[in-house]
Scaffold this motif. Structure first.
Motif, PDB file in Angstrom:
ATOM      1  N   LEU A   7     -41.061 -46.433  32.669  1.00 18.21           N
ATOM      2  CA  LEU A   7     -40.422 -45.322  33.392  1.00 18.21           C
ATOM      3  C   LEU A   7     -39.512 -44.515  32.472  1.00 18.21           C
ATOM      4  CD1 LEU A   7     -39.815 -43.870  36.056  1.00 18.21           C
ATOM      5  CD2 LEU A   7     -38.030 -45.557  36.499  1.00 18.21           C
ATOM      6  N   MET A   8     -38.783 -45.215  31.617  1.00 14.08           N
ATOM      7  CA  MET A   8     -37.936 -44.499  30.657  1.00 14.08           C
ATOM      8  C   MET A   8     -38.761 -43.665  29.691  1.00 14.08           C
ATOM      9  SD  MET A   8     -35.155 -47.517  29.841  1.00 14.08           S
ATOM     10  CE  MET A   8     -34.326 -46.548  28.584  1.00 14.08           C
ATOM     11  N   SER A   9     -39.916 -44.139  29.329  1.00 14.68           N
ATOM     12  CA  SER A   9     -40.794 -43.376  28.432  1.00 14.68           C
ATOM     13  C   SER A   9     -41.278 -42.089  29.087  1.00 14.68           C
ATOM     14  CB  SER A   9     -41.979 -44.245  28.016  1.00 14.68           C
ATOM     15  OG  SER A   9     -42.896 -43.497  27.247  1.00 14.68           O
ATOM     16  N   LYS A  10     -41.542 -42.161  30.395  1.00 16.29           N
ATOM     17  CA  LYS A  10     -42.023 -40.963  31.095  1.00 16.29           C
ATOM     18  C   LYS A  10     -40.915 -39.956  31.358  1.00 16.29           C
ATOM     19  CE  LYS A  10     -45.858 -43.396  33.345  1.00 16.29           C
ATOM     20  NZ  LYS A  10     -46.444 -43.828  34.636  1.00 16.29           N
ATOM     21  N   GLN A  28     -37.824 -37.091  28.353  1.00 15.88           N
ATOM     22  CA  GLN A  28     -37.662 -35.674  28.047  1.00 15.88           C
ATOM     23  C   GLN A  28     -36.907 -34.917  29.134  1.00 15.88           C
ATOM     24  OE1 GLN A  28     -38.404 -34.554  25.129  1.00 15.88           O
ATOM     25  NE2 GLN A  28     -39.456 -36.411  24.443  1.00 15.88           N
ATOM     26  N   GLN A  29     -36.840 -35.496  30.320  1.00 19.27           N
ATOM     27  CA  GLN A  29     -36.184 -34.807  31.442  1.00 19.27           C
ATOM     28  C   GLN A  29     -34.733 -35.241  31.643  1.00 19.27           C
ATOM     29  OE1 GLN A  29     -39.345 -36.011  31.731  1.00 19.27           O
ATOM     30  NE2 GLN A  29     -40.356 -34.013  31.778  1.00 19.27           N
ATOM     31  N   VAL A  30     -34.345 -36.388  31.102  1.00 19.63           N
ATOM     32  CA  VAL A  30     -33.002 -36.914  31.323  1.00 19.63           C
ATOM     33  C   VAL A  30     -32.251 -36.888  30.000  1.00 19.63           C
ATOM     34  CG1 VAL A  30     -31.654 -38.886  32.145  1.00 19.63           C
ATOM     35  CG2 VAL A  30     -33.870 -38.371  33.172  1.00 19.63           C
ATOM     36  N   LYS A  31     -30.980 -36.491  30.082  1.00 19.07           N
ATOM     37  CA  LYS A  31     -30.155 -36.390  28.887  1.00 19.07           C
ATOM     38  C   LYS A  31     -29.888 -37.778  28.293  1.00 19.07           C
ATOM     39  CE  LYS A  31     -25.690 -34.605  27.358  1.00 19.07           C
ATOM     40  NZ  LYS A  31     -24.420 -33.982  27.794  1.00 19.07           N
ATOM     41  N   ASP A  32     -29.994 -37.878  26.958  1.00 18.82           N
ATOM     42  CA  ASP A  32     -29.727 -39.095  26.180  1.00 18.82           C
ATOM     43  C   ASP A  32     -30.692 -40.234  26.508  1.00 18.82           C
ATOM     44  OD1 ASP A  32     -27.602 -37.782  25.046  1.00 18.82           O
ATOM     45  OD2 ASP A  32     -26.141 -38.574  26.483  1.00 18.82           O
ATOM     46  N   MET A  33     -31.780 -39.962  27.228  1.00 16.63           N
ATOM     47  CA  MET A  33     -32.729 -41.024  27.544  1.00 16.63           C
ATOM     48  C   MET A  33     -33.564 -41.404  26.321  1.00 16.63           C
ATOM     49  SD  MET A  33     -33.820 -43.127  29.765  1.00 16.63           S
ATOM     50  CE  MET A  33     -33.193 -42.553  31.315  1.00 16.63           C
ATOM     51  N   VAL A  34     -33.856 -40.440  25.449  1.00 11.67           N
ATOM     52  CA  VAL A  34     -34.667 -40.724  24.254  1.00 11.67           C
ATOM     53  C   VAL A  34     -33.938 -41.715  23.357  1.00 11.67           C
ATOM     54  CG1 VAL A  34     -35.751 -39.701  22.225  1.00 11.67           C
ATOM     55  CG2 VAL A  34     -35.763 -38.469  24.387  1.00 11.67           C
ATOM     56  N   THR A  35     -32.643 -41.498  23.152  1.00  8.21           N
ATOM     57  CA  THR A  35     -31.864 -42.394  22.288  1.00  8.21           C
ATOM     58  C   THR A  35     -31.829 -43.815  22.851  1.00  8.21           C
ATOM     59  OG1 THR A  35     -30.494 -40.493  21.669  1.00  8.21           O
ATOM     60  CG2 THR A  35     -29.635 -42.683  21.177  1.00  8.21           C
ATOM     61  N   THR A  39     -49.757 -51.656  29.533  1.00  7.63           N
ATOM     62  CA  THR A  39     -48.359 -51.221  29.426  1.00  7.63           C
ATOM     63  C   THR A  39     -47.743 -51.673  28.115  1.00  7.63           C
ATOM     64  OG1 THR A  39     -48.137 -51.331  31.837  1.00  7.63           O
ATOM     65  CG2 THR A  39     -46.112 -51.295  30.538  1.00  7.63           C
ATOM     66  N   ALA A  40     -47.986 -52.935  27.738  1.00  9.28           N
ATOM     67  CA  ALA A  40     -47.434 -53.454  26.492  1.00  9.28           C
ATOM     68  C   ALA A  40     -47.993 -52.711  25.286  1.00  9.28           C
ATOM     69  CB  ALA A  40     -47.720 -54.951  26.383  1.00  9.28           C
ATOM     70  N   LEU A  41     -49.295 -52.383  25.325  1.00 15.32           N
ATOM     71  CA  LEU A  41     -49.904 -51.655  24.195  1.00 15.32           C
ATOM     72  C   LEU A  41     -49.326 -50.245  24.053  1.00 15.32           C
ATOM     73  CD1 LEU A  41     -53.652 -52.742  24.473  1.00 15.32           C
ATOM     74  CD2 LEU A  41     -52.025 -53.349  22.689  1.00 15.32           C
ATOM     75  N   SER A  42     -49.089 -49.572  25.194  1.00 16.94           N
ATOM     76  CA  SER A  42     -48.507 -48.218  25.120  1.00 16.94           C
ATOM     77  C   SER A  42     -47.090 -48.263  24.555  1.00 16.94           C
ATOM     78  CB  SER A  42     -48.506 -47.570  26.506  1.00 16.94           C
ATOM     79  OG  SER A  42     -47.687 -48.304  27.400  1.00 16.94           O
ATOM     80  N   LEU A  43     -46.312 -49.271  24.985  1.00 20.05           N
ATOM     81  CA  LEU A  43     -44.967 -49.404  24.430  1.00 20.05           C
ATOM     82  C   LEU A  43     -45.000 -49.802  22.958  1.00 20.05           C
ATOM     83  CD1 LEU A  43     -43.193 -51.222  27.395  1.00 20.05           C
ATOM     84  CD2 LEU A  43     -42.960 -48.834  26.730  1.00 20.05           C
ATOM     85  N   LEU A  44     -45.964 -50.655  22.603  1.00 23.71           N
ATOM     86  CA  LEU A  44     -46.108 -51.041  21.200  1.00 23.71           C
ATOM     87  C   LEU A  44     -46.494 -49.845  20.326  1.00 23.71           C
ATOM     88  CD1 LEU A  44     -46.109 -53.404  19.194  1.00 23.71           C
ATOM     89  CD2 LEU A  44     -48.533 -53.741  19.697  1.00 23.71           C
ATOM     90  N   PHE A  45     -47.309 -48.944  20.873  1.00 24.34           N
ATOM     91  CA  PHE A  45     -47.683 -47.731  20.149  1.00 24.34           C
ATOM     92  C   PHE A  45     -46.454 -46.831  19.914  1.00 24.34           C
ATOM     93  CE2 PHE A  45     -49.106 -43.286  20.187  1.00 24.34           C
ATOM     94  CZ  PHE A  45     -49.966 -43.304  19.096  1.00 24.34           C
ATOM     95  N   GLU A  46     -45.519 -46.823  20.895  1.00 27.56           N
ATOM     96  CA  GLU A  46     -44.293 -46.054  20.724  1.00 27.56           C
ATOM     97  C   GLU A  46     -43.337 -46.721  19.740  1.00 27.56           C
ATOM     98  OE1 GLU A  46     -43.365 -43.188  21.989  1.00 27.56           O
ATOM     99  OE2 GLU A  46     -44.957 -42.790  23.444  1.00 27.56           O
ATOM    100  N   ALA A  47     -43.319 -48.066  19.727  1.00 31.87           N
ATOM    101  CA  ALA A  47     -42.317 -48.788  18.947  1.00 31.87           C
ATOM    102  C   ALA A  47     -42.723 -49.021  17.496  1.00 31.87           C
ATOM    103  CB  ALA A  47     -42.029 -50.138  19.614  1.00 31.87           C
ATOM    104  N   THR A  48     -44.000 -49.026  17.190  1.00 32.45           N
ATOM    105  CA  THR A  48     -44.450 -49.358  15.837  1.00 32.45           C
ATOM    106  C   THR A  48     -43.898 -48.413  14.764  1.00 32.45           C
ATOM    107  OG1 THR A  48     -46.485 -50.298  16.761  1.00 32.45           O
ATOM    108  CG2 THR A  48     -46.490 -49.752  14.404  1.00 32.45           C
ATOM    109  N   PRO A  49     -43.849 -47.095  14.980  1.00 32.21           N
ATOM    110  CA  PRO A  49     -43.315 -46.215  13.913  1.00 32.21           C
ATOM    111  C   PRO A  49     -41.816 -46.333  13.696  1.00 32.21           C
ATOM    112  CG  PRO A  49     -44.721 -44.979  15.443  1.00 32.21           C
ATOM    113  CD  PRO A  49     -44.425 -46.285  16.081  1.00 32.21           C
ATOM    114  N   LEU A  50     -41.100 -47.016  14.559  1.00 31.70           N
ATOM    115  CA  LEU A  50     -39.646 -47.096  14.425  1.00 31.70           C
ATOM    116  C   LEU A  50     -39.275 -47.974  13.240  1.00 31.70           C
ATOM    117  CD1 LEU A  50     -38.653 -47.490  18.190  1.00 31.70           C
ATOM    118  CD2 LEU A  50     -38.685 -45.422  16.798  1.00 31.70           C
ATOM    119  N   PRO A  51     -38.216 -47.634  12.509  1.00 32.18           N
ATOM    120  CA  PRO A  51     -37.917 -48.374  11.259  1.00 32.18           C
ATOM    121  C   PRO A  51     -37.452 -49.811  11.481  1.00 32.18           C
ATOM    122  CG  PRO A  51     -36.184 -46.772  11.752  1.00 32.18           C
ATOM    123  CD  PRO A  51     -37.285 -46.515  12.731  1.00 32.18           C
ATOM    124  N   GLU A  52     -36.739 -50.094  12.551  1.00 28.25           N
ATOM    125  CA  GLU A  52     -36.172 -51.433  12.751  1.00 28.25           C
ATOM    126  C   GLU A  52     -36.909 -52.221  13.829  1.00 28.25           C
ATOM    127  OE1 GLU A  52     -32.059 -51.128  13.523  1.00 28.25           O
ATOM    128  OE2 GLU A  52     -31.566 -50.084  11.666  1.00 28.25           O
TER     129      GLU A  52
END
Length: 861
Positions: free
Chosen positions: A463-466, A469-476, A505-518
């Motif tokens: 839900l946070m991923s969706k 872009q509409q909620v302030k500071d949600m991306v961070t 669901t886990a694969l979509s989140l993993l796709f978002e998290a893999t490019p992150l440095p930490e």
């Protein structure tokens, strides 16, 4: 009469009065204004740019009210109408910005400043106080400086009827308005004004005290006077006064709230309030005002609480007050009814404020949502979350979901806009609660992390991923949570799950998290491997368990059973062999004894099998614990590897820091030498600075003298120019007067000649007039004689007419007597004798001929 006709009639009366300011037109217009007050109120509330007639009417009335030539009675009626039009914040803003009503009222006050005690001036002050509340006033407003002077003059007067409205208006003008504050501070009579205000602090009226405190807080907050007024000795009394006024809920409650909000902007006063010993009790009483049905009071209370939330020390205290254990029954979900008078819990009062259906409570609902957002962010972000807070969240969530219900499209655009604004605030609050609950779930010990909590966490992240872009500071927050090592366990459980949706669901989140440095990818791999090993071990154990259940004798050959299980199997087999041998030795056994022995051994065998099954379950539990231990060991090894890597990194950093320290040590020695040289330079500079200071003082003295001379020179130049201009104007006036004198002298000579001629004409006319007067006197005497004769003739005529009437009556009687005598005579004579007519004497009165009488009468006349 319809709407358009009534507005046209009013507009026509306004135009007629502007063209001819007579008392009749004023009375007609005043009657129209008094009759159309309620009607115009309805029209103004529905005023849009497309309705020109109401706009023209209000503009015309405002112009008439600001005109000093308008009659006071009509002006008072118009001001009463405009006061009723300013019924809410939106109408006041329109009247202030579009129609410049503040300037109009200021002009009325200025025109009647010589008589400030008039009812019209008091009425304008009251309307202006109502109009300027929470409104910014600029110096460009007409009669601005005159209004400030009027207020300060009358505040320092002894007229109690004027002091209160003037103080209220001054408090409105000074609040959050730096231009007004700067203008007042630049005036010459500021110190006497301050002394008057300080004396008002001991006034018997609390309204005057609150207005005075508000003005002093706006003018002296960051000055020495303000520090003395609001120091640690006096501030607690001020707090007590303000809270008492707010709790009592009188007319000046909003000014008390504004005063406390302004005081909290000062860091020292906010710190004093955190140490105020009665703070919790006062806040509880203030929250009790939310139970009332007055939306305006509730809005001011929520405004005060929001200002308190902006102070870090007060926010935690508010959380303790609001989220304390509930002392009242839970709120009924899905109902929007009035407040229960038995409810004493402050937190439930906030929830009830959300579900209130009082008219005009939309602003209070939004403020309550914002307040809950601030408080829940503070409470849920703490290290430990109390059970009472989670219970409060359980009460709050159904009410928030009830606020998200759909709106009927037939209610109009205004209601749709309000509903959308409410949905925005509710959604923001729900996401904030959800985010903090996710963090709480992550803080749970990983050994008790269940499949259900894993799915809840992943759904929240989805839900946070969706909505990022509409909620302030949600991306961070979203990316920060994906890089948390605690997210590894729920991701590994979802990736190795049997459910398709969990894996996707886990694969979509993993796709978002893999490019992150930490992102802890290594730890995630270890967790997935541990889960797979655990599932494989569980599968092997389940296969063996099924095999043992199908073939019980072979369970003695299982290598994984311990020694106790093997001894039990050996004992059971030995007993079975002995039983068979004993049965074989008997040549003729009895059937009853054999059946009894078999039953006994069967019971023992079933008991041994139940013990064996319990031992098997215990073995499986040990295997499960072993797999979990292996998984934890693998996680510990990964963490240990990371710790060793960090230790190596810290070692490198330490060596680098040591090298850097040596370099800085050398730089420090150089800097010490440089400091010693700088000290010598500083001493020389101080001496030189002393000389420059003396020169500067002399320069300042000379500059002051120069400025004084320059001011005198400028003043002399200005006076010289004024005198020269006056001399030129007087010279021109003298020339004009000389020309006018000559012209008037010539006119005087001509007028003397004309006067002489007129005097001769007057003398001749006077003589003629005397002659005419003599003639007129003779004619008047003749006229009087003729009139006397005419009166005598008239009297004779009336006498003759009376005589004629008498003679007529006697003639009638005589004729009647003659007729009667003739009848009697003819009845006694023969017919021949009847032909003889007797002779009637001519001198009888009744036989006088009428013609002769008439001639005699006319001759006399």
């Amino acid at each position: 009469m319809d709407m358009t006709t009534r507005l046209k009639c009013l507009l026509m009366e306004i135009q007629q009065y502007k063209e001819s300011r007579t008392a009749t037109n004023a009375a007609k217009l005043q009657k129209q204004v008094e009759v159309n007050i309620s009607f115009l109120l309805i029209i103004f509330l529905l005023l849009t740019p497309g309705l020109s007639l109401p706009t023209e009417c209000v503009t015309g009335l405002s112009d008439l009210a600001g005109n000093p030539n308008t009659s006071p009675a009509l002006t008072s009626s118009i001001v009463s109408l405009l006061e009723q039009l300013a019924c809410d914040d939106e109408s006041r803003e329109v009247l202030h910005s579009s129609y410049s009503l503040s300037s109009t009222l200021a002009s009325i006050i200025h025109s009647h400043s010589a008589t400030p005690g008039e009812p019209l001036v008091l009425q304008c002050l009251r309307v202006l106080q109502k109009l300027t509340y929470n409104t910014h006033i600029f110096q460009s407003m007409s009669y601005f400086y005159e209004l400030i002077t009027f207020l300060m003059t009358n505040i320092q007067s002894h007229n109690d009827e004027l002091i209160t409205p003037c103080l209220g208006l001054m408090a409105n003008l000074c609040r959050d308005n730096h231009s007004v504050q700067s203008h007042i501070k630049s005036l010459d009579n500021l110190k006497p004004f301050y002394r008057t205000l300080i004396n008002f602090l001991a006034h018997h009226s609390l309204t005057v005290v609150v207005f005075t405190l508000s003005i002093l807080a706006s003018l002296t907050m960051n000055e020495k006077v303000g520090e003395k007024l609001f120091d640690a000795k006096n501030i607690h009394q001020t707090f007590q006064l303000v809270f008492n006024l707010i709790v009592n809920g009188n007319d000046i409650c909003k000014y008390a709230v504004d005063l406390l909000v302004d005081l909290l902007k000062n860091a020292k006063i906010a710190d004093y309030l955190t140490r105020y010993k009665h703070f919790s009790v006062c806040v509880l009483k203030v929250l009790g005002l939310l139970h009332s049905k007055d939306s305006e009071s509730a809005a001011k209370v929520l405004e005060l609480l929001l200002s308190m939330c902006r102070v870090s020390g007060l926010r935690s205290l508010l959380c303790e007050v609001v989220f304390k254990p509930a002392a009242a029954p839970k709120l009924r979900v899905g109902r929007r009814q009035g407040h229960d008078p038995d409810v004493k819990d402050s937190g439930v009062a906030l929830v009830q404020c959300l579900s209130s259906d009082v008219e005009g409570a939309e602003a209070s609902t939004l403020q309550a949502l914002q307040l809950l957002h601030e408080l829940l962010e503070e409470a849920l972000g703490a290290d430990s979350v109390a059970d009472c807070l989670m219970s409060y969240v359980e009460i709050l969530l159904p009410v928030l979901l009830d606020l998200l219900r759909g709106l009927d499209s037939a209610e109009g655009d205004a209601q749709l806009k309000k509903h959308c604004t409410r949905i925005t605030h509710v959604t923001s609050l729900l996401l904030d609660i959800l985010l903090h609950l996710v963090i709480i779930v992550l803080n749970v010990t990983m050994s008790v992390f269940s499949q259900v909590s894993s799915e809840a966490l992943l759904k929240t992240l989805e839900l946070m991923s969706k909505l990022r872009q509409q909620v302030k500071d949600m991306v961070t927050s979203f990316y920060k949570m994906l890089q948390d090592q605690r997210i590894v366990t729920p991701l590994s459980l979802a990736l190795t799950s049997h459910h398709r949706e969990s894996v996707q669901t886990a694969l979509s989140l993993l796709f978002e998290a893999t490019p992150l440095p930490e992102f802890p990818a290594l730890i995630l791999g270890e967790c997935i491997a541990a889960n797979n090993a655990y599932r494989q071990r569980e599968a092997e154990l389940s296969v063996k368990r099924v095999a043992v259940q199908e073939f019980p004798p072979t369970r003695t050959n299982c290598s994984i059973l311990d020694s106790s299980t093997g001894s039990i199997h050996k004992t059971v087999n030995g007993l079975a062999d002995k039983m068979l041998k004993g049965l074989a030795l008997q040549e003729k056994p009895k059937d009853s004894l054999v059946s009894e022995v078999i039953n006994v051994y069967e019971q023992k065998l079933s008991a041994f099998e139940s013990k064996e099954s319990r031992l098997q379950d215990l073995l499986e539990a040990k295997a499960l614990a072993l797999s979990q231990a292996d998984r934890l060991i693998s996680q510990f090894r990964v963490q240990q590897a990371q710790a060793e890597a960090e230790a190596r990194k810290l070692g490198c950093l330490l060596k680098e820091a040591e090298r850097r320290r040596k370099e800085l040590q050398c730089d420090l020695g150089n800097q010490v030498l440089e400091v010693e040289r700088c000290k010598c330079d500083i001493e020389e500079l101080l001496k030189h600075n002393g000389r420059l200071q003396q020169d500067s003082e002399e320069h300042q003295t000379l500059k002051g003298a120069y400025n004084t001379l320059l001011n005198r020179l400028n003043e002399s130049d200005r006076l010289l120019k004024e005198l020269q201009a006056a001399h030129i104007s007087l010279t021109k006036q003298n020339d004009n007067l000389k020309k006018n004198h000559e012209t008037l002298q010539l006119q005087n000579d001509r007028m003397v000649v004309l006067v002489e001629e007129r005097e001769e004409e007057i003398k001749s006319l006077h003589s003629d007039l005397q002659q005419k007067d003599g003639d007129i006197a003779g004619l008047r005497s003749e006229l009087r004689a003729e009139q006397q004769k005419l009166k005598e003739k008239e009297q004779e005529r009336r006498d003759l007419e009376e005589t004629v009437d008498v003679l007529r009556k006697e003639l009638d009687k005589t004729q009647q007597a003659r007729k009667d005598a003739s009848i009697k005579h003819f009845s006694h004579i023969s017919p021949l004798q009847s032909l003889h007519i007797p002779h009637i004497p001519a001198n009888l009165p009744g036989n006088l001929p009428r013609q002769k009488c008439k001639e005699n009468v006319q001759a006399k006349c």
